[in-house]
Each structure stands twice: as structure tokens, then as C-alpha cells.
Design a protein around this motif. Structure first.
Motif, PDB file in Angstrom:
ATOM      1  N   GLY A  62       6.583   1.739  10.382  1.00 61.09           N
ATOM      2  CA  GLY A  62       7.573   1.238   9.448  1.00 61.09           C
ATOM      3  C   GLY A  62       7.059   0.127   8.562  1.00 61.09           C
ATOM      4  N   GLY A  63       5.749  -0.130   8.603  1.00 67.73           N
ATOM      5  CA  GLY A  63       5.162  -1.190   7.814  1.00 67.73           C
ATOM      6  C   GLY A  63       4.616  -0.695   6.491  1.00 67.73           C
ATOM      7  N   ALA A  64       3.899  -1.585   5.806  1.00 67.34           N
ATOM      8  CA  ALA A  64       3.294  -1.236   4.522  1.00 67.34           C
ATOM      9  C   ALA A  64       1.999  -0.472   4.754  1.00 67.34           C
ATOM     10  N   CYS A  65       1.640   0.353   3.778  1.00 72.13           N
ATOM     11  CA  CYS A  65       0.417   1.140   3.921  1.00 72.13           C
ATOM     12  C   CYS A  65      -0.823   0.349   3.509  1.00 72.13           C
ATOM     13  N   GLY A  66      -0.647  -0.714   2.753  1.00 69.08           N
ATOM     14  CA  GLY A  66      -1.797  -1.497   2.317  1.00 69.08           C
ATOM     15  C   GLY A  66      -2.610  -0.778   1.256  1.00 69.08           C
ATOM     16  N   ALA A  67      -3.799  -1.311   1.010  1.00 70.69           N
ATOM     17  CA  ALA A  67      -4.684  -0.705   0.011  1.00 70.69           C
ATOM     18  C   ALA A  67      -5.229   0.616   0.541  1.00 70.69           C
ATOM     19  N   LEU A  68      -5.255   1.634  -0.331  1.00 74.23           N
ATOM     20  CA  LEU A  68      -5.738   2.954   0.063  1.00 74.23           C
ATOM     21  C   LEU A  68      -7.059   3.239  -0.638  1.00 74.23           C
ATOM     22  N   PRO A  69      -8.063   3.725   0.094  1.00 68.89           N
ATOM     23  CA  PRO A  69      -9.350   4.069  -0.544  1.00 68.89           C
ATOM     24  C   PRO A  69      -9.147   5.157  -1.595  1.00 68.89           C
ATOM     25  N   ALA A  70      -9.707   4.963  -2.749  1.00 69.79           N
ATOM     26  CA  ALA A  70      -9.556   5.927  -3.842  1.00 69.79           C
ATOM     27  C   ALA A  70     -10.720   6.914  -3.821  1.00 69.79           C
ATOM     28  N   PRO A  71     -10.428   8.231  -3.836  1.00 67.51           N
ATOM     29  CA  PRO A  71     -11.523   9.206  -3.895  1.00 67.51           C
ATOM     30  C   PRO A  71     -12.134   9.256  -5.283  1.00 67.51           C
ATOM     31  N   ALA A  72     -13.344   9.744  -5.347  1.00 66.16           N
ATOM     32  CA  ALA A  72     -13.994   9.930  -6.645  1.00 66.16           C
ATOM     33  C   ALA A  72     -13.242  10.991  -7.440  1.00 66.16           C
ATOM     34  N   ARG A  73     -13.029  10.720  -8.728  1.00 66.10           N
ATOM     35  CA  ARG A  73     -12.239  11.634  -9.556  1.00 66.10           C
ATOM     36  C   ARG A  73     -13.159  12.587 -10.312  1.00 66.10           C
ATOM     37  N   SER A  74     -14.000  13.314  -9.575  1.00 63.51           N
ATOM     38  CA  SER A  74     -15.039  14.127 -10.202  1.00 63.51           C
ATOM     39  C   SER A  74     -14.597  15.556 -10.488  1.00 63.51           C
ATOM     40  N   VAL A  75     -13.624  16.071  -9.762  1.00 67.58           N
ATOM     41  CA  VAL A  75     -13.158  17.456  -9.938  1.00 67.58           C
ATOM     42  C   VAL A  75     -11.634  17.445  -9.946  1.00 67.58           C
ATOM     43  N   PRO A  76     -11.000  18.528 -10.435  1.00 64.68           N
ATOM     44  CA  PRO A  76      -9.533  18.542 -10.495  1.00 64.68           C
ATOM     45  C   PRO A  76      -8.856  18.270  -9.150  1.00 64.68           C
ATOM     46  N   GLY A  77      -9.391  18.827  -8.061  1.00 66.53           N
ATOM     47  CA  GLY A  77      -8.785  18.613  -6.765  1.00 66.53           C
ATOM     48  C   GLY A  77      -8.801  17.152  -6.345  1.00 66.53           C
ATOM     49  N   LEU A  78      -9.900  16.457  -6.582  1.00 66.40           N
ATOM     50  CA  LEU A  78      -9.989  15.036  -6.232  1.00 66.40           C
ATOM     51  C   LEU A  78      -9.114  14.190  -7.149  1.00 66.40           C
ATOM     52  N   ARG A  79      -9.017  14.586  -8.403  1.00 65.02           N
ATOM     53  CA  ARG A  79      -8.125  13.836  -9.295  1.00 65.02           C
ATOM     54  C   ARG A  79      -6.667  14.011  -8.866  1.00 65.02           C
ATOM     55  N   ALA A  80      -6.317  15.235  -8.452  1.00 68.59           N
ATOM     56  CA  ALA A  80      -4.956  15.456  -7.953  1.00 68.59           C
ATOM     57  C   ALA A  80      -4.711  14.667  -6.670  1.00 68.59           C
ATOM     58  N   LEU A  81      -5.713  14.584  -5.806  1.00 71.20           N
ATOM     59  CA  LEU A  81      -5.575  13.807  -4.569  1.00 71.20           C
ATOM     60  C   LEU A  81      -5.390  12.331  -4.882  1.00 71.20           C
ATOM     61  N   ASP A  82      -6.162  11.810  -5.830  1.00 70.48           N
ATOM     62  CA  ASP A  82      -6.038  10.395  -6.195  1.00 70.48           C
ATOM     63  C   ASP A  82      -4.656  10.111  -6.777  1.00 70.48           C
ATOM     64  N   ASP A  83      -4.190  10.984  -7.654  1.00 66.23           N
ATOM     65  CA  ASP A  83      -2.848  10.791  -8.222  1.00 66.23           C
ATOM     66  C   ASP A  83      -1.777  10.838  -7.134  1.00 66.23           C
ATOM     67  N   ALA A  84      -1.952  11.767  -6.168  1.00 62.89           N
ATOM     68  CA  ALA A  84      -0.969  11.882  -5.087  1.00 62.89           C
ATOM     69  C   ALA A  84      -0.980  10.642  -4.197  1.00 62.89           C
ATOM     70  N   LEU A  85      -2.157  10.071  -3.962  1.00 63.00           N
ATOM     71  CA  LEU A  85      -2.233   8.847  -3.161  1.00 63.00           C
ATOM     72  C   LEU A  85      -1.546   7.682  -3.875  1.00 63.00           C
ATOM     73  N   LEU A  86      -1.754   7.576  -5.199  1.00 58.00           N
ATOM     74  CA  LEU A  86      -1.076   6.527  -5.958  1.00 58.00           C
ATOM     75  C   LEU A  86       0.449   6.716  -5.902  1.00 58.00           C
ATOM     76  N   HIS A  87       0.868   7.956  -6.030  1.00 58.50           N
ATOM     77  CA  HIS A  87       2.293   8.263  -5.970  1.00 58.50           C
ATOM     78  C   HIS A  87       2.855   7.905  -4.586  1.00 58.50           C
ATOM     79  N   ALA A  88       2.110   8.235  -3.513  1.00 56.84           N
ATOM     80  CA  ALA A  88       2.562   7.920  -2.164  1.00 56.84           C
ATOM     81  C   ALA A  88       2.618   6.418  -1.940  1.00 56.84           C
ATOM     82  N   ALA A  89       1.590   5.688  -2.397  1.00 56.23           N
ATOM     83  CA  ALA A  89       1.596   4.233  -2.232  1.00 56.23           C
ATOM     84  C   ALA A  89       2.789   3.607  -2.932  1.00 56.23           C
TER      85      ALA A  89
END
Length: 642
Positions: free
Chosen positions: A289-316
Motif C-alpha cells: 500500500g506504499g509508494a512505488c518510488g523511482a522506477l528504472p527506465a528501459p532503453a527506448r530503442s525499439v517499439p516494444g521498449l518504448r511502449a514499456l517505458d510509457d506504460a511504466l510512466l503511466h503506472a507510476a
């Protein structure tokens, strides 16, 4: 979600039908369910004994016992539906059986029970809750018709409901040990949502390795469990409680993460270890129930990793805002490199697929479809035959035979021979154990203690059908004696073995139409869902609808896989009816995975690569070829030439 089964040793040469009977489930002991089981049937029976109303205590304890069998791990809100609906059906069956048994002769009663079996068997095809409701309806109807109790039907039904309702109250009120973070009433939902983030992390860690397929299946199971956990009735009058808002936002934020992880797994390229760290931290934040804190950002080198990074930002963002309403990402623009393939997919759907209905329409289609008709035929014939044979033999506890046949004939409870072997072994062990207990324990106090102990053991015994049968046999025999009837262990063994013989014969009879109806129906639903998802993606539909269609596609595929696994563990006579179905399911899974990869790529670039379009075309052609070459179950999967 069922616990994983313990596999047999490598190199085992046992036939599938025997190997399945020897497998068991594993996992931690559900201590909260054990406590509920101990506090359910036993105390109700004790209160009735002290009040001098033993027969009503037996009925209430029976309701609590059957509710305990359906009291599986999960959220409280889901438990209300999963336990309550079958309990209502059981109460109705008890009333119907009581009045039919009191007013109808043996022939008419057998016809009434057979008709109930036909209807309840068909309804069982609609899903697990419907199956549980149908089972309790038939078991309670047999008990009501044959068990000699002085109370009228309406009173029996009322106390049956009271027993099940008491267990639901315990399920809602008692906290789960070790799950006191935030509001303990949402501990099941919290664990389910956290499991989704853990599964996403597991898939990212396995990407590019041999276990990626297994991890993707685990992600589907986790999403199914979370979806069910959040789908039950509200636990508060106001639907906007902070805990519930937060959990719903966290689940919604997991959907784009799951999509990105699936697309990355499809690409097959290994990922750095840090890629999975973000979802793991999100899982920990859900649990505490606490905060997630800073999340490591994946390299945005391919569409899948860019989608993952955007999803992590959205989740945070969703986590930091503490459950305020989370916006859905804007839709992608209209792609322009895949229209020919989109037209082909639409033609496929229009030629060979029926549009998926919702609610009552889906239920009606499941009940009247091939799977429902086959369920109804077998269940009705076994239930009616069991009632007729038992009454002809003039058994004192004749209702045990048709009630036992119901548990044995239900195809969704496991392969036929496995169920029969486990039921026979469990009944013999349970009856012999009760002979010893009845000889040494005082009455009725000792028998009440046995009921309480068995109620506590039911949640653990559900890991294996033979163990569950043994525990339930002891519990039922104790209830019979408390109700004033003589000890009936040997009768219980004889009637169970007779029911096993009836079910083995009926289970291998030819049915009207094609065999393998359940597998074919599940595979057809999976095919419909996969194609609907594909058409939506290729037409650049909105993301919220896309995620819902993706969930439906993977969920129906998981249900089809489960049905195929059960069919494959039958005797060869039945198993061959599902030949080719496993290959079709595997191709559909690859099609849905590829569709997910296409969706992520379209969001990023607005067009598909030749690799995507070629892969989709190959998979669609493969499905047509498999349909032409496979057995009767797979041939009804709804596949046509594009």
C-alpha cells in the motif's frame, strides 16, 4: 485460480488417464480457509444439537460444507458470487427434491430428476460458477428427495441457505493472516493485482529464453485472477472508497504493461535484467500500500521498449495519485500499411465467425451449443439412471447414488477415469476411517468434532479429488449419524461403486451429434475472440476496447487449453475426439501474440513491418489447414479460408 499440479517424474511411462489420477496440486496451506471451515459446519451442527433440532443442523451443515468446497482462494467480492450463486441453486434443488419426493412415485420422481439433470448439465457448460450451481442443485435435489427429515421443503431450503450464508459471513468478516496492509477487506484483490505485476516481471525476465511461453501463460492466469477478483459485488455501499479506487487504477495500469511485455516476448530478443525491476517494485507497492518510488527506465530503442517505458510512466502516475481516475492513453492514428490484410481478416470473420454476444446471449449460446448438449445428455442420463437403480434396490440412503453420479459425470471436474478412480479410492478410505471413529468417539459430541475437523480439512483436501472425497465421506457419514440414522459406511461404499460403474458406461456412450462438444465449443469461442481482436487492431480501434478484446482472447484460449488437457487425459476412446485441438490452440495463441505485437508496433510507427504481415498471413493459413486436417473437436473451431 487453481494451484499448479505436481508433475510426474521425468521419463514416466504411465498412460495419461492414470498419470492424471496420480497428480496433485501444490501451494501454501490456505490457513484462512482452514479457519473458516472449522468455524462453519461444526458450530452450526453443535448449536442445533444443543437446541434439540439435529435435523436442521444437518441441513445447515450440509450447506456450509458445499459452500466450503467452493470457497477457493481469491477476493471476498468474488467469493460472494462464487459461493452464493451455487448456494441459492442448492436451496432451490433441496426444496424441489423434497416436494417431488413426498408427492411423486418412483417413476415420476426419476423423470423429474432426469429432467433436472438435463437442464443443469447444459447450464454447466456456461462456466465454473454455473457448473458449481448446477452441481449443488442436483446434489441437493437428490438429498431432498431421499433423506428422511421431518421439516418441509421451504424450511430445509432456508436452513441450507443459512449454512452457506454463515460461511460467506466468515469469508467477509475474518481478516487473512499477514494481509493487514491498508483495508484488509481488499486483501484478495490486492494479492491478485500484485500477482499481475509479478507475472509481467517474470515474462520480461524470461524473454528470449526457453521459458517465455510458460511465463506468458502465467501472465494470462494472473490477469484472469485479477479480473475475477475485481468483478464481484461491492463490499461498500459507496463504490468510490479510496482502497477500491486505488486497486482499480493499479489494475488498469497493468494492462499496457502486459501488452508491452507480450510484444517484447514475441520479438524473442533477450532483455537486460533491469527491465523487469520496475514491475517488481510496482508489485511490492501494491502489496504494502506504499509508494512505488523511482522506477528504472528501459532503453527506448525499439517499439516494444518504448511502449514499456510509457506504460511504466503511466503506472507510476496512477500509483502516485493514490487511485484518482486514470486517463486512458490517446488512440493511435489510422495506420496505412496493413489495409489489405485487415480486409482479409474481416472477410474471415464475416464468412465463418458469429459475432460474440454478451450476458444472456452468451449464456444461451453456451447452454444450447454442442458442449451444453453433451453435458446435459450425460449428466441427465447418469443422474436419472442413478436415481432409478437406487430406488429399485431399495437402499435406505438411495439418494447417495445419484448425488455421487453428479460429481463423477461432470466433465469440467477432470477426466472421467481419473474422477472414477479417485472417487472410489477416496470413498473406501473415508468409510473405513469413519468405521474406526464411530467405534471410539462419544455421540453426538464426538461426531460434531469430526464434522468441525473435516470442515477444516476440506480446503486442503481439494488439492486432490481422492483426498477431498475421503474427507467429505467422513463428514457426510457423521452428519447422517447425528441426524439419527444408523452408521452407513458399507452402504456408502456400495453405492459409490455402483455410481462409478454407471458413469463409466454412460461416459463412453455415443451422443447425438459429434463427440468432443465441450472442446469444440471452447475452441470456437477462442477462435472468435482471436479474430475479433485481430480485426480491431488492424482497424486501429481505441485502446480501451483493444485491451478488453485482448483479455477476452487470452482468457478463452486458457479455457480451451484446460478443456483440451482434460480431454487428452481420457481413455483413448474419448481422447481421440480432441485430436488436433491442441495444435489449433497453439496456433491461435501465436496469432494473439502476433496481434499484440502488431498493436504495439502500430501505436509507435503507424504501420506494420513485412515481418508482422507475413507472420499473420502464415498463421491464418495454418489455421485453415489445421481445421481441414484435425479431428471433430478442432473442426468446429470456426475457422475458414481468408
Amino acid at each position: 485460480m487453481p494451484a499448479p499440479r505436481v508433475p510426474l517424474p521425468p521419463g514416466s511411462v504411465l498412460p495419461p488417464w492414470l498419470a492424471h489420477a496420480l497428480r496433485t496440486q501444490r501451494g501454501p496451506v490456505p490457513w484462512s480457509a482452514v479457519v473458516r471451515g472449522a468455524l462453519a459446519a461444526g458450530p452450526l451442527l453443535l448449536a442445533a444439537v444443543l437446541a434439540g433440532r439435529e435435523s436442521l443442523g444437518v441441513v445447515a451443515a450440509l450447506g456450509a460444507m458445499l459452500a466450503g468446497i467452493n470457497d477457493r482462494p481469491g477476493s471476498r467480492r468474488a467469493a460472494v458470487h462464487r459461493v452464493g450463486v451455487p448456494a441459492l441453486a442448492g436451496a432451490a434443488g433441496l426444496a424441489v427434491g423434497t416436494y417431488a419426493g413426498a408427492s411423486a412415485g418412483a417413476v415420476v420422481l426419476t423423470l423429474v430428476l432426469t429432467a433436472l439433470g438435463l437442464v443443469a448439465g447444459a447450464v454447466s457448460a456456461a462456466g465454473p460458477v454455473a457448473s458449481g450451481a448446477a452441481t449443488q442443485l442436483l446434489v441437493a435435489a437428490a438429498v431432498g428427495a431421499g433423506m428422511p427429515l421431518p421439516e418441509p421443503g421451504w424450511e430445509r431450503a432456508l436452513f441450507f441457505l443459512a449454512g452457506a450464508g454463515w460461511l460467506i459471513v466468515l469469508r467477509l468478516a475474518l481478516p487473512t493472516p499477514g494481509a493487514m496492509a491498508d483495508d484488509f477487506r481488499f486483501d484478495g484483490e490486492r494479492a491478485a493485482v500484485a500477482g499481475v505485476y509479478d507475472a509481467v516481471a517474470g515474462l520480461l525476465a524470461a524473454t528470449g529464453g526457453p521459458h517465455a511461453g510458460t511465463r506468458r501463460a502465467a501472465l494470462t492466469a494472473a490477469l484472469d485472477q485479477a479480473q475475477d477478483a475485481l468483478a464481484g459485488p461491492r463490499l461498500r455501499r459507496r463504490a468510490t472508497s479510496s482502497a477500491e479506487r486505488r486497486l482499480r487504477a493499479q489494475y488498469a495500469a497493468a494492462l499496457p504493461l502486459a501488452e508491452a511485455a507480450t510484444a517484447l516476448a514475441w520479438s524473442g530478443e533477450p532483455l537486460p535484467a533491469r527491465t523487469a525491476e520496475g514491475p517488481r517494485r510496482l508489485a511490492a507497492a501494491v502489496r504494502t500500500g506504499g509508494a512505488c518510488g523511482a522506477l528504472p527506465a528501459p532503453a527506448r530503442s525499439v517499439p516494444g521498449l518504448r511502449a514499456l517505458d510509457d506504460a511504466l510512466l503511466h503506472a507510476a502516475d496512477a500509483f502516485d495519485r493514490g487511485g484518482r481516475r486514470t486517463p486512458v492513453p490517446a488512440d493511435a492514428g489510422e495506420p496505412d500499411g496493413h489495409r489489405a490484410l485487415g480486409h482479409a481478416a474481416r472477410r474471415t470473420q464475416q464468412k465463418g465467425l458469429h459475432s460474440r454476444g454478451t450476458g444472456a446471449r452468451d449464456l444461451l449460446r453456451a447452454v444450447t451449443g454442442a458442449g451444453g448438449r453433451e453435458y446435459g445428455f450425460r449428466v441427465g442420463l447418469c443422474f436419472g439412471t442413478g436415481a432409478a437403480v437406487a430406488q429399485a434396490l431399495h437402499h435406505a440412503h438411495w439418494y447417495w447414488l445419484p448425488a455421487t453420479a453428479v460429481f463423477l459425470v461432470k466433465p469440467d471436474l477432470g477426466p472421467l477415469v481419473s474422477r472414477v478412480l479417485c472417487r472410489a479410492a477416496g470413498t473406501v478410505l473415508g468409510a473405513l476411517a469413519f468405521v474406526v471413529l464411530a467405534a471410539v468417539l462419544p455421540r453426538p459430541g464426538g461426531l460434531v468434532a469430526v464434522v468441525a475437523l473435516c470442515g477444516a480439512l476440506v480446503p486442503v483436501a481439494t488439492r486432490h479429488f481422492a483426498a477431498q472425497t475421503a474427507v467429505v465421506t467422513v463428514l457426510v457419514l457423521a452428519l447422517v449419524m447425528v441426524g439419527g440414522e444408523p452408521e452407513a459406511s458399507w452402504s456408502r461404499i456400495g453405492e459409490t461403486l455402483t455410481a462409478c460403474a454407471i458413469v463409466l458406461v454412460v461416459g463412453h456412450l455415443p451422443v447425438p451429434g459429434q463427440r468432443g462438444g465441450n472442446v469444440g465449443a471452447r475452441l470456437a469461442s477462442a477462435s472468435d475472440a482471436a479474430h475479433a481482436y485481430l480485426v480491431h487492431v488492424l482497424n486501429a480501434g481505441d485502446r480501451a476496447a483493444r485491451w478488453a478484446l485482448r483479455r477476452e482472447a487470452y482468457r478463452t484460449l486458457a479455457e480451451a487449453r484446460a478443456a483440451i488437457e482434460r480431454a487428452g487425459a481420457e481413455l483413448p476412446t474419448l481422447a481421440r475426439q480432441a485430436e488436433g485441438a491442441d495444435e489449433v490452440a497453439a496456433t491461435l495463441e501465436r496469432l494473439v501474440d502476433t496481434t499484440t505485437a502488431c498493436a504495439v508496433h502500430l501505436d509507435d510507427t503507424g504501420r506494420l513491418t513485412p515481418r508482422h504481415t507475413e507472420r499473420l498471413a502464415v498463421l491464418l493459413d495454418t489455421l485453415v489447414e489445421q481445421r481441414e486436417a484435425s479431428g471433430p473437436a478442432a473442426s468446429r473451431a470456426g475457422l475458414v479460408t481468408t
